[in-house]
Design a protein around this motif. Sequence first.
Motif, PDB file in Angstrom:
ATOM      1  N   ALA A   1     -20.584 -45.905  -4.846  1.00  0.00           N
ATOM      2  CA  ALA A   1     -20.807 -44.677  -5.625  1.00  0.00           C
ATOM      3  C   ALA A   1     -21.629 -44.972  -6.871  1.00  0.00           C
ATOM      4  CB  ALA A   1     -19.472 -44.048  -5.995  1.00  0.00           C
ATOM      5  N   ALA A   2     -21.309 -46.085  -7.553  1.00  0.00           N
ATOM      6  CA  ALA A   2     -22.050 -46.438  -8.765  1.00  0.00           C
ATOM      7  C   ALA A   2     -23.497 -46.782  -8.433  1.00  0.00           C
ATOM      8  CB  ALA A   2     -21.368 -47.615  -9.463  1.00  0.00           C
ATOM      9  N   ALA A   3     -23.711 -47.551  -7.370  1.00  0.00           N
ATOM     10  CA  ALA A   3     -25.072 -47.964  -7.017  1.00  0.00           C
ATOM     11  C   ALA A   3     -25.924 -46.776  -6.606  1.00  0.00           C
ATOM     12  CB  ALA A   3     -25.022 -48.986  -5.887  1.00  0.00           C
ATOM     13  N   ILE A   4     -25.376 -45.887  -5.826  1.00  0.00           N
ATOM     14  CA  ILE A   4     -26.146 -44.735  -5.351  1.00  0.00           C
ATOM     15  C   ILE A   4     -26.527 -43.828  -6.507  1.00  0.00           C
ATOM     16  CG2 ILE A   4     -26.018 -42.671  -3.908  1.00  0.00           C
ATOM     17  CD1 ILE A   4     -24.207 -44.409  -2.003  1.00  0.00           C
ATOM     18  N   ALA A   5     -25.600 -43.608  -7.424  1.00  0.00           N
ATOM     19  CA  ALA A   5     -25.909 -42.786  -8.598  1.00  0.00           C
ATOM     20  C   ALA A   5     -26.967 -43.462  -9.464  1.00  0.00           C
ATOM     21  CB  ALA A   5     -24.635 -42.533  -9.403  1.00  0.00           C
ATOM     22  N   SER A   6     -26.849 -44.767  -9.663  1.00  0.00           N
ATOM     23  CA  SER A   6     -27.808 -45.483 -10.500  1.00  0.00           C
ATOM     24  C   SER A   6     -29.197 -45.508  -9.868  1.00  0.00           C
ATOM     25  CB  SER A   6     -27.335 -46.924 -10.739  1.00  0.00           C
ATOM     26  OG  SER A   6     -26.176 -46.949 -11.548  1.00  0.00           O
ATOM     27  N   TYR A   7     -29.248 -45.591  -8.552  1.00  0.00           N
ATOM     28  CA  TYR A   7     -30.544 -45.654  -7.893  1.00  0.00           C
ATOM     29  C   TYR A   7     -31.356 -44.386  -8.143  1.00  0.00           C
ATOM     30  CZ  TYR A   7     -34.165 -46.202  -4.395  1.00  0.00           C
ATOM     31  OH  TYR A   7     -35.387 -46.307  -3.774  1.00  0.00           O
ATOM     32  N   ARG A   8     -30.693 -43.262  -8.269  1.00  0.00           N
ATOM     33  CA  ARG A   8     -31.417 -42.025  -8.577  1.00  0.00           C
ATOM     34  C   ARG A   8     -32.142 -42.156  -9.912  1.00  0.00           C
ATOM     35  NH1 ARG A   8     -26.175 -39.563  -7.391  1.00  0.00           N
ATOM     36  NH2 ARG A   8     -26.023 -39.166  -5.151  1.00  0.00           N
ATOM     37  N   SER A   9     -31.474 -42.727 -10.902  1.00  0.00           N
ATOM     38  CA  SER A   9     -32.123 -42.944 -12.197  1.00  0.00           C
ATOM     39  C   SER A   9     -33.258 -43.953 -12.073  1.00  0.00           C
ATOM     40  CB  SER A   9     -31.104 -43.442 -13.221  1.00  0.00           C
ATOM     41  OG  SER A   9     -30.131 -42.455 -13.495  1.00  0.00           O
ATOM     42  N   PHE A  10     -33.037 -44.996 -11.312  1.00  0.00           N
ATOM     43  CA  PHE A  10     -34.055 -46.023 -11.118  1.00  0.00           C
ATOM     44  C   PHE A  10     -35.323 -45.420 -10.515  1.00  0.00           C
ATOM     45  CE2 PHE A  10     -36.080 -49.274  -8.453  1.00  0.00           C
ATOM     46  CZ  PHE A  10     -36.236 -50.311  -9.349  1.00  0.00           C
ATOM     47  N   GLU A  11     -35.180 -44.627  -9.492  1.00  0.00           N
ATOM     48  CA  GLU A  11     -36.338 -44.025  -8.834  1.00  0.00           C
ATOM     49  C   GLU A  11     -37.053 -43.039  -9.757  1.00  0.00           C
ATOM     50  OE1 GLU A  11     -37.739 -44.326  -5.073  1.00  0.00           O
ATOM     51  OE2 GLU A  11     -37.434 -45.945  -6.523  1.00  0.00           O
ATOM     52  N   ARG A  12     -36.297 -42.318 -10.543  1.00  0.00           N
ATOM     53  CA  ARG A  12     -36.932 -41.380 -11.478  1.00  0.00           C
ATOM     54  C   ARG A  12     -37.776 -42.126 -12.497  1.00  0.00           C
ATOM     55  NH1 ARG A  12     -35.358 -39.877 -16.410  1.00  0.00           N
ATOM     56  NH2 ARG A  12     -33.223 -40.671 -16.103  1.00  0.00           N
ATOM     57  N   LEU A  13     -37.236 -43.186 -13.065  1.00  0.00           N
ATOM     58  CA  LEU A  13     -37.979 -43.950 -14.069  1.00  0.00           C
ATOM     59  C   LEU A  13     -39.147 -44.700 -13.448  1.00  0.00           C
ATOM     60  CD1 LEU A  13     -34.940 -45.208 -16.138  1.00  0.00           C
ATOM     61  CD2 LEU A  13     -36.679 -43.611 -16.904  1.00  0.00           C
ATOM     62  N   ALA A  14     -38.965 -45.191 -12.218  1.00  0.00           N
ATOM     63  CA  ALA A  14     -40.080 -45.835 -11.533  1.00  0.00           C
ATOM     64  C   ALA A  14     -41.202 -44.834 -11.300  1.00  0.00           C
ATOM     65  CB  ALA A  14     -39.610 -46.429 -10.205  1.00  0.00           C
ATOM     66  N   GLY A  15     -40.853 -43.601 -10.927  1.00  0.00           N
ATOM     67  CA  GLY A  15     -41.857 -42.565 -10.724  1.00  0.00           C
ATOM     68  C   GLY A  15     -42.595 -42.198 -11.993  1.00  0.00           C
ATOM     69  N   GLU A  16     -41.938 -42.392 -13.135  1.00  0.00           N
ATOM     70  CA  GLU A  16     -42.571 -42.109 -14.430  1.00  0.00           C
ATOM     71  C   GLU A  16     -43.376 -43.303 -14.937  1.00  0.00           C
ATOM     72  OE1 GLU A  16     -39.286 -41.086 -16.912  1.00  0.00           O
ATOM     73  OE2 GLU A  16     -38.882 -39.183 -15.891  1.00  0.00           O
ATOM     74  N   GLY A  17     -43.409 -44.386 -14.171  1.00  0.00           N
ATOM     75  CA  GLY A  17     -44.155 -45.570 -14.583  1.00  0.00           C
ATOM     76  C   GLY A  17     -43.444 -46.427 -15.607  1.00  0.00           C
ATOM     77  N   ARG A  18     -42.145 -46.251 -15.767  1.00  0.00           N
ATOM     78  CA  ARG A  18     -41.400 -47.011 -16.769  1.00  0.00           C
ATOM     79  C   ARG A  18     -40.754 -48.266 -16.186  1.00  0.00           C
ATOM     80  NH1 ARG A  18     -37.955 -42.454 -19.818  1.00  0.00           N
ATOM     81  NH2 ARG A  18     -37.674 -44.108 -21.366  1.00  0.00           N
ATOM     82  N   VAL A  19     -40.928 -48.460 -14.896  1.00  0.00           N
ATOM     83  CA  VAL A  19     -40.522 -49.675 -14.197  1.00  0.00           C
ATOM     84  C   VAL A  19     -41.752 -50.184 -13.460  1.00  0.00           C
ATOM     85  CG1 VAL A  19     -39.081 -50.612 -12.350  1.00  0.00           C
ATOM     86  CG2 VAL A  19     -38.119 -48.934 -13.945  1.00  0.00           C
ATOM     87  N   ALA A  20     -42.010 -51.481 -13.533  1.00  0.00           N
ATOM     88  CA  ALA A  20     -43.228 -52.037 -12.940  1.00  0.00           C
ATOM     89  C   ALA A  20     -43.268 -51.794 -11.432  1.00  0.00           C
ATOM     90  CB  ALA A  20     -43.307 -53.536 -13.219  1.00  0.00           C
ATOM     91  N   PRO A  21     -44.442 -51.502 -10.886  1.00  0.00           N
ATOM     92  CA  PRO A  21     -44.570 -51.295  -9.439  1.00  0.00           C
ATOM     93  C   PRO A  21     -44.049 -52.507  -8.663  1.00  0.00           C
ATOM     94  CG  PRO A  21     -46.585 -50.651 -10.561  1.00  0.00           C
ATOM     95  CD  PRO A  21     -45.730 -51.330 -11.596  1.00  0.00           C
ATOM     96  N   GLY A  22     -43.344 -52.232  -7.582  1.00  0.00           N
ATOM     97  CA  GLY A  22     -42.813 -53.295  -6.739  1.00  0.00           C
ATOM     98  C   GLY A  22     -41.474 -53.843  -7.175  1.00  0.00           C
ATOM     99  N   THR A  23     -40.976 -53.412  -8.338  1.00  0.00           N
ATOM    100  CA  THR A  23     -39.677 -53.882  -8.813  1.00  0.00           C
ATOM    101  C   THR A  23     -38.563 -53.302  -7.945  1.00  0.00           C
ATOM    102  OG1 THR A  23     -40.518 -53.997 -11.072  1.00  0.00           O
ATOM    103  CG2 THR A  23     -38.129 -54.013 -10.802  1.00  0.00           C
ATOM    104  N   ARG A  24     -37.604 -54.116  -7.621  1.00  0.00           N
ATOM    105  CA  ARG A  24     -36.494 -53.659  -6.786  1.00  0.00           C
ATOM    106  C   ARG A  24     -35.274 -53.281  -7.630  1.00  0.00           C
ATOM    107  NH1 ARG A  24     -36.211 -55.805  -0.724  1.00  0.00           N
ATOM    108  NH2 ARG A  24     -38.424 -56.217  -0.362  1.00  0.00           N
ATOM    109  N   PHE A  25     -34.404 -52.516  -7.016  1.00  0.00           N
ATOM    110  CA  PHE A  25     -33.122 -52.136  -7.591  1.00  0.00           C
ATOM    111  C   PHE A  25     -32.099 -53.184  -7.161  1.00  0.00           C
ATOM    112  CE2 PHE A  25     -29.100 -49.668  -6.892  1.00  0.00           C
ATOM    113  CZ  PHE A  25     -28.819 -49.392  -8.224  1.00  0.00           C
ATOM    114  N   GLN A  26     -31.478 -53.834  -8.136  1.00  0.00           N
ATOM    115  CA  GLN A  26     -30.560 -54.946  -7.871  1.00  0.00           C
ATOM    116  C   GLN A  26     -29.115 -54.491  -7.978  1.00  0.00           C
ATOM    117  OE1 GLN A  26     -31.380 -58.564 -10.109  1.00  0.00           O
ATOM    118  NE2 GLN A  26     -29.194 -58.928 -10.367  1.00  0.00           N
ATOM    119  N   VAL A  27     -28.338 -54.786  -6.957  1.00  0.00           N
ATOM    120  CA  VAL A  27     -26.904 -54.486  -6.959  1.00  0.00           C
ATOM    121  C   VAL A  27     -26.146 -55.805  -6.934  1.00  0.00           C
ATOM    122  CG1 VAL A  27     -24.993 -53.389  -5.739  1.00  0.00           C
ATOM    123  CG2 VAL A  27     -27.249 -52.294  -5.764  1.00  0.00           C
ATOM    124  N   ALA A  28     -25.353 -56.049  -7.957  1.00  0.00           N
ATOM    125  CA  ALA A  28     -24.525 -57.251  -8.029  1.00  0.00           C
ATOM    126  C   ALA A  28     -23.111 -56.901  -7.581  1.00  0.00           C
ATOM    127  CB  ALA A  28     -24.514 -57.809  -9.455  1.00  0.00           C
TER     128      ALA A  28
END
Length: 346
Positions: free
Chosen positions: A99-126
Amino acid sequence: MTGGRGTPILLVGSVPLADEAEVFATVGRILGARVWAIPDGETGERTNWINWQKAVMDRAPMLERLRHVDGYGAVQVDLYSERPDHRGDGRFPPLGYAAAAIASYRSFERLAGEGRVAPGTRFQVALPTPFAPMMSFIEPGSFERIEPLYVDAMRRELGDILAAIPHDRLAIQWDTALEFAVLEGVFPAPVRDFPSLTGRLVELASWVPVEVRLGFHLCYGDADHKHFKDPDDSALMVEVMNRLIAQVGRRIDWFHLPVPIGRDDPGFFAPLARLDRSAGTMVHLGLVHARDGVEGALRRVAAARHHVDGFGIATECGLGRRPPESIVPLLHLHAEIAARMDGDAA
């Protein structure tokens, strides 16, 4: 794996900023393409690694809480046992990692779409190895019966993550700590032998599809910024890494291992010369320490280069036990060390 990004940087997991969006944006701004995967920071209730799983133990129908026991960090702070009269469902409730990872991934994708995360960067789940909460919270007499149930629950969590997040955007890290506490003889355990402990890690790796990047954080603890035992050198970690490389049926993309602040001698790193890196595995050395900054890190880098090259950098463990105001300077410290390493290697 670096893709021409220079010395790569790994963030182990926890980053005590306000929420996952602040973690992604702050890391993306300061570290840019040097960090090839970004964790969500394990913010909120997840800050203190596995302690939040005690709430899961409280809800598990087959468990009852016995007592509180003081220990090292999260280890054996609340012991649970199997209910002797339990006859119903033996499944753990949802653990919360998916549940935490899925919710966080939505934020990750939004920021990646805004160019605030470098292209090709992955979402890491520990994820913690199931052995950790079982060792920490389940009394020895119930361990053999309860551990398989928690393993099944963790596999369901990972399955939900894999179903929700594109595999080519995902990196999975297994946090491997209690195994080293047992192998080093620090904590007693119902399971103590090397083949059984490493065999559990091989099974965890088998759950991760090849399209998903896979790593292991080899941990000696960080409660009160102290290890449960300072490793004598990297030999045991190399032995574990070589066993996994030989037995896991896919590439292990990275290993992370701690480097104590006082170990700027080549002897600590000498066993790394025996590491089988033929499969293209990246090694991240946890040699970044805020207390001695760039110069201390570069001493450890110079010592490590006697026995291993082409490595990435990290802190020894996650950052969740640090004050939030220390995070931005620490991220800048990573960037400065990596830049100096690039200059030295040019």
